[in-house]
Design a protein around this motif. Structure first.
Motif, PDB file in Angstrom:
ATOM      1  N   THR A  51       2.317   1.860  -3.386  1.00 59.42           N
ATOM      2  CA  THR A  51       1.317   2.405  -4.306  1.00 59.42           C
ATOM      3  C   THR A  51       1.149   3.906  -4.102  1.00 59.42           C
ATOM      4  O   THR A  51       1.141   4.674  -5.072  1.00 59.42           O
ATOM      5  CB  THR A  51      -0.036   1.695  -4.102  1.00 59.42           C
ATOM      6  N   PHE A  52       1.053   4.342  -2.863  1.00 58.55           N
ATOM      7  CA  PHE A  52       0.887   5.771  -2.593  1.00 58.55           C
ATOM      8  C   PHE A  52       2.132   6.565  -2.953  1.00 58.55           C
ATOM      9  O   PHE A  52       2.044   7.669  -3.497  1.00 58.55           O
ATOM     10  CB  PHE A  52       0.486   6.005  -1.137  1.00 58.55           C
ATOM     11  N   VAL A  53       3.300   6.014  -2.699  1.00 56.91           N
ATOM     12  CA  VAL A  53       4.548   6.698  -3.045  1.00 56.91           C
ATOM     13  C   VAL A  53       4.668   6.834  -4.561  1.00 56.91           C
ATOM     14  O   VAL A  53       5.061   7.892  -5.077  1.00 56.91           O
ATOM     15  CB  VAL A  53       5.767   5.964  -2.441  1.00 56.91           C
ATOM     16  N   PHE A 108       0.841  -1.205   0.000  1.00 54.89           N
ATOM     17  CA  PHE A 108       0.000   0.000   0.000  1.00 54.89           C
ATOM     18  C   PHE A 108       0.872   1.251   0.000  1.00 54.89           C
ATOM     19  O   PHE A 108       0.613   2.204  -0.732  1.00 54.89           O
ATOM     20  CB  PHE A 108      -0.937   0.017   1.217  1.00 54.89           C
ATOM     21  N   LEU A 109       1.899   1.240   0.827  1.00 50.47           N
ATOM     22  CA  LEU A 109       2.811   2.376   0.883  1.00 50.47           C
ATOM     23  C   LEU A 109       3.472   2.601  -0.472  1.00 50.47           C
ATOM     24  O   LEU A 109       3.566   3.740  -0.935  1.00 50.47           O
ATOM     25  CB  LEU A 109       3.861   2.145   1.973  1.00 50.47           C
ATOM     26  N   ALA A 125       2.200   6.901  -6.737  1.00 44.55           N
ATOM     27  CA  ALA A 125       1.201   7.877  -7.195  1.00 44.55           C
ATOM     28  C   ALA A 125       1.690   9.297  -6.929  1.00 44.55           C
ATOM     29  O   ALA A 125       1.554  10.187  -7.780  1.00 44.55           O
ATOM     30  CB  ALA A 125      -0.134   7.632  -6.501  1.00 44.55           C
ATOM     31  N   TRP A 126       2.273   9.520  -5.762  1.00 46.77           N
ATOM     32  CA  TRP A 126       2.834  10.834  -5.439  1.00 46.77           C
ATOM     33  C   TRP A 126       3.964  11.186  -6.399  1.00 46.77           C
ATOM     34  O   TRP A 126       4.035  12.306  -6.898  1.00 46.77           O
ATOM     35  CB  TRP A 126       3.333  10.822  -3.998  1.00 46.77           C
TER      36      TRP A 126
END
Length: 146
Positions: free
Chosen positions: A108-110, A105-106, A112-113
């Motif tokens: 994926t968010f990194v 999950f981390l 996307a950022w």
């Protein structure tokens, strides 16, 4: 149909022959506007800045997708073939598998950022420059370029 994205959509009730509509353009004027827009798009597509924009996007997309799939496949293969490693207890009931699972999950968010940040720095300004140049050069109203 993708016409709505190009700003050239027609109403389904409009006859194929066109004709003049009250407050609208004739079929000939619409055809001319579409031809002008096609000419502009063709010219922009061979612009070296547009080619550079496409390369930047392709490189960015490839790197981010490869990183995401690599991380996911590593987690998947570790879960399937390195069960002893994944069972190692880090805290009381928290093992490596749980940490790596949450890490997905981390990741994926990194990513996307990172995609948004790189786009804002390297892709969006170049796209805006190309769009502005096309508007100035052809005096178009921005229907397709938005």
């Amino acid at each position: 149909m993708v016409e709505y994205m190009e700003g050239t959509s027609r109403r389904r009730t409009e006859p194929e022959g066109g004709g003049d509509r009250p407050g609208g353009r004739s079929a000939r004027a619409r055809a001319r506007a579409e031809a002008d827009m096609a000419h502009t798009c063709e010219r922009v597509s061979v612009d070296p800045r547009f080619v550079k924009l496409r390369r930047r996007f392709a490189l960015q997309f490839t790197l981010l997708v490869t990183t995401f799939l690599g991380g996911y496949m590593a987690y998947l293969f570790l879960s399937a073939y390195a069960r002893d490693f994944m069972r190692v207890q880090i805290f009381d009931s928290i093992n490596v598998a749980l940490i790596l699972g949450i890490g997905q999950f981390l990741l994926t968010f990194v990513l996307a950022w990172a995609f948004g940040r790189f786009s804002a720095r390297a892709i969006d300004p170049l796209a805006e420059e190309i769009r502005d140049h096309a508007r100035v050069e052809d005096g178009i109203d921005g229907r397709v370029m938005n």
